[in-house]
Design a protein around this motif. Sequence first.
Motif, PDB file in Angstrom:
ATOM      1  N   PRO A   1       0.983  -1.230  -0.044  1.00 26.23           N
ATOM      2  CA  PRO A   1      -0.099   0.139  -0.056  1.00 26.23           C
ATOM      3  C   PRO A   1       0.869   1.489  -0.006  1.00 26.23           C
ATOM      4  O   PRO A   1       1.994   1.388   0.256  1.00 26.23           O
ATOM      5  CB  PRO A   1      -0.882  -0.056   1.104  1.00 26.23           C
ATOM      6  CG  PRO A   1      -0.144  -1.191   2.041  1.00 26.23           C
ATOM      7  CD  PRO A   1       0.634  -1.918   1.184  1.00 26.23           C
ATOM      8  N   GLN A   2       0.288   2.394  -0.594  1.00 28.86           N
ATOM      9  CA  GLN A   2       0.918   3.549  -0.654  1.00 28.86           C
ATOM     10  C   GLN A   2       0.190   4.543   0.381  1.00 28.86           C
ATOM     11  O   GLN A   2      -1.040   4.581   0.515  1.00 28.86           O
ATOM     12  CB  GLN A   2       1.017   4.145  -2.035  1.00 28.86           C
ATOM     13  CG  GLN A   2       1.725   3.470  -3.007  1.00 28.86           C
ATOM     14  CD  GLN A   2       1.740   3.647  -4.531  1.00 28.86           C
ATOM     15  OE1 GLN A   2       0.882   4.475  -4.562  1.00 28.86           O
ATOM     16  NE2 GLN A   2       2.708   3.337  -5.335  1.00 28.86           N
ATOM     17  N   TYR A   3       1.043   5.577   0.960  1.00 27.75           N
ATOM     18  CA  TYR A   3       0.361   6.423   1.978  1.00 27.75           C
ATOM     19  C   TYR A   3       1.035   7.733   1.729  1.00 27.75           C
ATOM     20  O   TYR A   3       1.943   7.852   1.384  1.00 27.75           O
ATOM     21  CB  TYR A   3       0.888   5.994   3.335  1.00 27.75           C
ATOM     22  CG  TYR A   3       0.120   4.810   3.966  1.00 27.75           C
ATOM     23  CD1 TYR A   3      -0.990   4.905   4.689  1.00 27.75           C
ATOM     24  CD2 TYR A   3       0.573   3.474   3.547  1.00 27.75           C
ATOM     25  CE1 TYR A   3      -1.634   3.683   5.234  1.00 27.75           C
ATOM     26  CE2 TYR A   3       0.085   2.338   4.083  1.00 27.75           C
ATOM     27  CZ  TYR A   3      -1.094   2.713   5.011  1.00 27.75           C
ATOM     28  OH  TYR A   3      -1.751   1.291   5.592  1.00 27.75           O
TER      29      TYR A   3
ATOM     30  N   ILE B   1       1.546  11.280   3.617  1.00 24.24           N
ATOM     31  CA  ILE B   1       1.753  11.898   4.784  1.00 24.24           C
ATOM     32  C   ILE B   1       1.932  13.195   4.466  1.00 24.24           C
ATOM     33  O   ILE B   1       2.857  13.743   3.907  1.00 24.24           O
ATOM     34  CB  ILE B   1       3.312  11.236   5.647  1.00 24.24           C
ATOM     35  CG1 ILE B   1       2.925   9.967   5.651  1.00 24.24           C
ATOM     36  CG2 ILE B   1       3.154  12.095   6.811  1.00 24.24           C
ATOM     37  CD1 ILE B   1       4.208   9.246   5.952  1.00 24.24           C
TER      38      ILE B   1
ATOM     39  N   ASP C   1       5.717   3.913  -0.063  1.00 19.25           N
ATOM     40  CA  ASP C   1       5.169   2.594  -0.413  1.00 19.25           C
ATOM     41  C   ASP C   1       5.442   1.596   0.672  1.00 19.25           C
ATOM     42  O   ASP C   1       6.821   1.229   0.570  1.00 19.25           O
ATOM     43  CB  ASP C   1       5.770   2.324  -1.931  1.00 19.25           C
ATOM     44  CG  ASP C   1       5.215   1.130  -2.445  1.00 19.25           C
ATOM     45  OD1 ASP C   1       4.108   0.624  -2.064  1.00 19.25           O
ATOM     46  OD2 ASP C   1       5.623   0.626  -3.489  1.00 19.25           O
TER      47      ASP C   1
ATOM     48  N   GLU D   1       0.109  -0.468   7.609  1.00 20.32           N
ATOM     49  CA  GLU D   1       0.075   0.785   8.446  1.00 20.32           C
ATOM     50  C   GLU D   1       0.825   1.076   9.422  1.00 20.32           C
ATOM     51  O   GLU D   1       1.228   2.153   9.512  1.00 20.32           O
ATOM     52  CB  GLU D   1      -1.546   0.595   8.778  1.00 20.32           C
ATOM     53  CG  GLU D   1      -1.760   2.168   9.529  1.00 20.32           C
ATOM     54  CD  GLU D   1      -3.382   1.874  10.123  1.00 20.32           C
ATOM     55  OE1 GLU D   1      -3.344   2.205  11.374  1.00 20.32           O
ATOM     56  OE2 GLU D   1      -4.336   1.313   9.632  1.00 20.32           O
TER      57      GLU D   1
ATOM     58  N   ALA E   1       3.780   2.782   7.878  1.00 17.88           N
ATOM     59  CA  ALA E   1       3.144   4.227   7.579  1.00 17.88           C
ATOM     60  C   ALA E   1       3.345   4.973   9.038  1.00 17.88           C
ATOM     61  O   ALA E   1       3.675   6.298   8.989  1.00 17.88           O
ATOM     62  CB  ALA E   1       1.974   4.242   7.076  1.00 17.88           C
ATOM     63  N   ARG E   2       2.797   4.479  10.096  1.00 19.35           N
ATOM     64  CA  ARG E   2       2.853   5.233  11.017  1.00 19.35           C
ATOM     65  C   ARG E   2       4.223   5.547  11.703  1.00 19.35           C
ATOM     66  O   ARG E   2       4.631   6.621  12.364  1.00 19.35           O
ATOM     67  CB  ARG E   2       2.317   4.439  12.301  1.00 19.35           C
ATOM     68  CG  ARG E   2       0.530   4.302  12.137  1.00 19.35           C
ATOM     69  CD  ARG E   2       0.028   3.344  13.090  1.00 19.35           C
ATOM     70  NE  ARG E   2      -1.663   3.434  13.185  1.00 19.35           N
ATOM     71  CZ  ARG E   2      -2.376   4.249  13.692  1.00 19.35           C
ATOM     72  NH1 ARG E   2      -2.122   4.984  14.601  1.00 19.35           N
ATOM     73  NH2 ARG E   2      -3.591   4.113  13.539  1.00 19.35           N
TER      74      ARG E   2
ATOM     75  N   VAL F   1      -2.142  11.157   7.880  1.00 20.06           N
ATOM     76  CA  VAL F   1      -1.797  10.197   7.080  1.00 20.06           C
ATOM     77  C   VAL F   1      -3.065   9.525   6.317  1.00 20.06           C
ATOM     78  O   VAL F   1      -4.106   9.273   7.038  1.00 20.06           O
ATOM     79  CB  VAL F   1      -1.028   8.960   7.741  1.00 20.06           C
ATOM     80  CG1 VAL F   1      -0.537   7.711   6.838  1.00 20.06           C
ATOM     81  CG2 VAL F   1       0.037   9.508   8.706  1.00 20.06           C
ATOM     82  N   ARG F   2      -3.118   9.143   5.028  1.00 22.84           N
ATOM     83  CA  ARG F   2      -4.096   8.441   4.467  1.00 22.84           C
ATOM     84  C   ARG F   2      -3.581   7.626   3.214  1.00 22.84           C
ATOM     85  O   ARG F   2      -2.542   7.710   2.667  1.00 22.84           O
ATOM     86  CB  ARG F   2      -4.919   9.407   3.739  1.00 22.84           C
ATOM     87  CG  ARG F   2      -5.643  10.450   4.498  1.00 22.84           C
ATOM     88  CD  ARG F   2      -6.605  11.432   3.773  1.00 22.84           C
ATOM     89  NE  ARG F   2      -7.213  12.288   4.687  1.00 22.84           N
ATOM     90  CZ  ARG F   2      -8.304  12.726   4.854  1.00 22.84           C
ATOM     91  NH1 ARG F   2      -9.295  12.290   3.600  1.00 22.84           N
ATOM     92  NH2 ARG F   2      -9.000  13.547   5.296  1.00 22.84           N
ATOM     93  N   VAL F   3      -4.273   6.396   3.026  1.00 24.74           N
ATOM     94  CA  VAL F   3      -3.930   5.477   2.263  1.00 24.74           C
ATOM     95  C   VAL F   3      -4.151   6.047   0.818  1.00 24.74           C
ATOM     96  O   VAL F   3      -5.486   6.754   0.519  1.00 24.74           O
ATOM     97  CB  VAL F   3      -4.773   4.081   2.450  1.00 24.74           C
ATOM     98  CG1 VAL F   3      -4.786   3.295   1.101  1.00 24.74           C
ATOM     99  CG2 VAL F   3      -4.539   3.366   3.609  1.00 24.74           C
TER     100      VAL F   3
END
Length: 112
Positions: free
Chosen positions: A2-4, A6, A84, A88, A91-92, A108-110
């Motif tokens: 998944p891509q996030y 920020i 990438d 999650e 990403a955090r 932060v969002r997907v």
Amino acid sequence: MPQYIIYFNQQWVGDHSEEWFRSRGPLANAVVEEIKAAGQYLFAGGLEEDGPIFSADATSGSVLFTDGPYVETKEWLGGLTVVDVPDEATARVWAGKIAEACGWPQEVRVIF
């Protein structure tokens, strides 16, 4: 993976001295280099506050370009990082490191 995204709104930055802002740059750059070294970097950058800023609207059937933001708003995007990552939790980790380096909150969002 998944891509996030920020990101932060410029209004979250707060009032600081020029010296304070200069001190944050190397910290933020170090986090970006760490993300790159982990192979999870896609993009990062700040947005120019004074322009050029324009909008494109095709809802009338033809494209209309106007100067400035599409809607009047009290907040606007100040900068972003796209990663990438496997999950999650990762990403955090990056969002926390960016928040610490910059000295202001990050959202932060997907990306799908």
